[in-house]
Design a protein around this motif. Structure first.
Motif: not given
Length: 461
Positions: A59-66, A139-142, A145-152
């Motif tokens: 998840x960190x690899x996709x830019x999330x704060x984890x 889905x995040x990679x697709x 790493x900048x999803x069009x919604x907030x993601x948790x």
């Protein structure tokens, strides 16, 4: 749900993107699956810690704060990334713990070494639910790493042992899990090539029942025929749990009829591997028996082994029972009904003790509204025009009911990567690789279409 004229082009672009990503997604799935993260106490829990860390790294690899959280139980992983201003927040759920492998000789491939055979990938946890974890990552990679919604992303570490610390996690970390919609990737599709949305889940109660006939063992020749033994008494007690047709014989439990989908006995035999000559148990439609009626299963017995048994009357028999419940049944009420039944049917005056090990509420969704519209359109496009089927599932996912209670305004989408031949919890668990890619694409499409539903701006409990 209406879409822009360029939706077809955007769908095609995302499909190409997901296709390009799948080799890397599969590699990461295989690495995660190699970690034997069995959450049962009798297994090495360091592997569950390793699995949580590996999930956090993904998840960190996709830019999330984890962060990894532990509230008296197994480690869970929570990751978050803000979306564009005004966009809704979507919670993506999966679990990284797995079931015990069972007997190694029952597996056709190494238990924790993912092995491709035909169109399927075999290993414990490769489908349930590490493919769910990787569907979220894909889905995040697709979306770069900048999803069009907030993601948790919330990846639990003890789903397979009852989610005991989940209420505390929701209490202590509930604000960070707050969302407009949840995608729970721990269910299955109707069949290969036909997606599904799970709209009901059965509840569950697990108990251990002990039957004591004697204070100590006795010579079976000297006392057999006049003194009861604990194992025989246990067998007689367990036999009272079903009637002659195989329906659960505990009075007062809720039942109802399931959706009228095309599902035959031949389908059941193929999906379950039910041998010729062995008859289905119970009455009513097959899907009602699996989705909306109670079931009772003996999942474990403590007894001397055949190879080492002495020739004596065994003083005590113990069994673990798993009872599945109507989606709207109260587990506490059902547990008390089971306890009452067991005590009232104690054979020959033997002492019966019942311990409730764990329980969980079921789930029934009102599967309407813009979030469900977005999901159905995403599924339709990911499966090349095939509409999703609304199904029930006989299994239980305690997280769903707990989250629905904490955040009643959040729409809950129960999806999944499994199919009728996945064999989750059994030997030779597997993942259909073609369906897995469709699941990843559907979730990528869903995130984009949920962005169009907007943010209601009101999350009061």
């Amino acid at each position: 749900m209406e879409h822009r004229a360029d939706d077809a082009d955007r769908t095609s672009d995302l499909a190409a993107r997901v296709s390009d990503l799948m080799p890397g997604v599969r590699s990461d799935l295989e690495a995660l699956t190699r970690i034997p993260s069995v959450s049962l106490d009798s297994f090495d829990q360091r592997h569950v810690d390793d699995s949580a860390q590996a999930t956090a790294d993904l998840l960190r690899g996709e830019g999330l704060d984890v962060r990894i959280v532990r509230e008296g139980g197994r480690p869970a992983v929570i990751g978050h990334r803000d979306g564009p201003p005004g966009s809704p927040t979507v919670l993506l759920y999966a679990h990284h713990d797995v079931q015990p492998p069972g007997a190694e000789q029952d597996w056709d491939t190494p238990v924790f070494e993912p092995t491709e055979v035909g169109e399927r990938l075999y290993a414990r946890g490769v489908a349930d639910d590490k493919a769910g974890v990787m569907a979220h990552v894909a889905a995040l990679r697709a979306h770069g790493g900048r999803p069009p919604v907030g993601v948790t992303v919330f990846v639990e570490g003890e789903e397979e042992v009852g989610s005991d610390s989940l209420p505390t996690i929701l209490q202590e970390h509930g604000e960070s899990l707050r969302c407009d919609a949840i995608v729970l990737a721990d269910s299955h599709n109707w069949k290969i090539g036909v997606p599904a949305l799970t709209t009901t889940l059965r509840g569950m109660v697990r108990v251990v029942v002990e039957v004591r006939a004697l204070e100590h063992g006795l010579h079976s020749g000297l006392y057999g025929g006049v003194v009861p033994d604990g194992l025989t008494a246990l067998c007689r007690l367990l036999a009272t749990l079903h009637d002659e047709a195989g329906d659960v014989a505990i009075p007062g439990l809720r039942t109802s009829e399931a959706a009228d989908l095309d599902f035959t006995e031949e389908d059941l035999r193929a999906d379950a591997g039910l041998p010729e000559g062995v008859q289905p148990i119970g009455t009513g439609s097959l899907l009602s028996r699996m989705w909306t009626r109670p079931s009772m299963t003996v999942i474990g017995i403590d007894a001397p082994s055949v190879d080492t048994a002495a020739n004596l009357l065994t003083p005590v028999g113990r069994a673990k029972l798993s009872m599945r419940l109507h989606p709207e049944e109260d587990p506490a009420t059902a547990a008390e009904a089971l306890r009452t039944h067991l005590l009232e049917h104690a054979p020959w005056g033997c002492r019966v003790d019942v311990e409730v090990v764990d329980d969980g509420s079921g789930f029934s969704a009102d599967a309407q509204g813009p979030v469900y519209d977005a999901a159905r359109s995403a599924f339709r496009d990911a499966w090349d025009g095939v509409d999703a089927v609304d199904i029930g599932v006989g299994g239980s996912i305690p997280f769903v009911a707990a989250f629905a209670e904490r955040f009643p305004d959040a729409a809950i989408l129960v999806t999944g990567v499994e199919d009728p031949d996945t064999r989750a919890h059994a030997a030779n668990e597997s993942l259909h690789l073609g369906e897995f890619e469709r699941v990843c694409l559907a979730e990528a499409l869903l995130l984009e279409r949920l962005a169009a539903t907007g943010h209601d701006g009101d999350h009061d409990e």
